[in-house]
Design a protein around this motif. Sequence first.
Motif, short mmCIF file in Angstrom:
data_model
loop_
_atom_site.label_atom_id
_atom_site.label_comp_id
_atom_site.label_asym_id
_atom_site.label_seq_id
_atom_site.Cartn_x
_atom_site.Cartn_y
_atom_site.Cartn_z
N ALA A 61 31.15 32.27 40.90
CA ALA A 61 30.36 33.49 40.91
C ALA A 61 30.90 34.40 42.01
O ALA A 61 31.13 33.95 43.12
N ALA A 62 31.12 35.65 41.68
CA ALA A 62 31.63 36.61 42.67
C ALA A 62 30.77 37.85 42.62
O ALA A 62 30.65 38.50 41.60
N GLY A 63 30.17 38.20 43.73
CA GLY A 63 29.36 39.41 43.81
C GLY A 63 30.08 40.46 44.61
O GLY A 63 29.88 40.60 45.80
N GLY A 64 30.97 41.19 43.99
CA GLY A 64 31.74 42.21 44.69
C GLY A 64 33.22 41.87 44.64
O GLY A 64 33.69 41.22 43.73
N GLY A 65 33.94 42.27 45.67
CA GLY A 65 35.38 42.00 45.70
C GLY A 65 35.65 40.52 45.93
O GLY A 65 34.90 39.81 46.61
N ILE A 66 36.70 40.02 45.34
CA ILE A 66 37.06 38.61 45.48
C ILE A 66 38.57 38.52 45.64
O ILE A 66 39.33 39.08 44.86
N GLY A 67 38.99 37.86 46.70
CA GLY A 67 40.42 37.75 46.96
C GLY A 67 41.05 36.56 46.29
O GLY A 67 42.13 36.63 45.72
N SER A 68 40.43 35.40 46.40
CA SER A 68 40.95 34.20 45.76
C SER A 68 39.78 33.30 45.39
O SER A 68 38.70 33.38 45.97
N VAL A 69 40.01 32.43 44.42
CA VAL A 69 38.96 31.55 43.92
C VAL A 69 39.50 30.13 43.86
O VAL A 69 40.63 29.90 43.48
N SER A 70 38.64 29.21 44.24
CA SER A 70 38.98 27.80 44.10
C SER A 70 37.85 27.11 43.36
O SER A 70 36.69 27.23 43.73
#
Length: 74
Positions: A61-70
């Motif tokens: 779940a990302a609320g806004g900007g997201i640089g990287s996800v794991s």
Amino acid sequence: MAGALGLAVGGVLDVDAADLWASVAGGAAGLIGLAVTLYAFLGPVPSPTSAVTGSGTRAVAAGGGIGSVSTGDA
């Protein structure tokens, strides 16, 4: 735009009048640009996004900007 207006006035009137109108048009264009810049910088702030949730295996779940996800995978 201001230069085009100055050329158009110069074609109808004499060069001295065209110079004056081009100066006025350039000043007006500068003020409009300043107003748009100030509105963009100081204008209304967007409402905060509602909380997001991620559920399930490997959910993100990302609320806004997201640089990287794991997701936890190696």
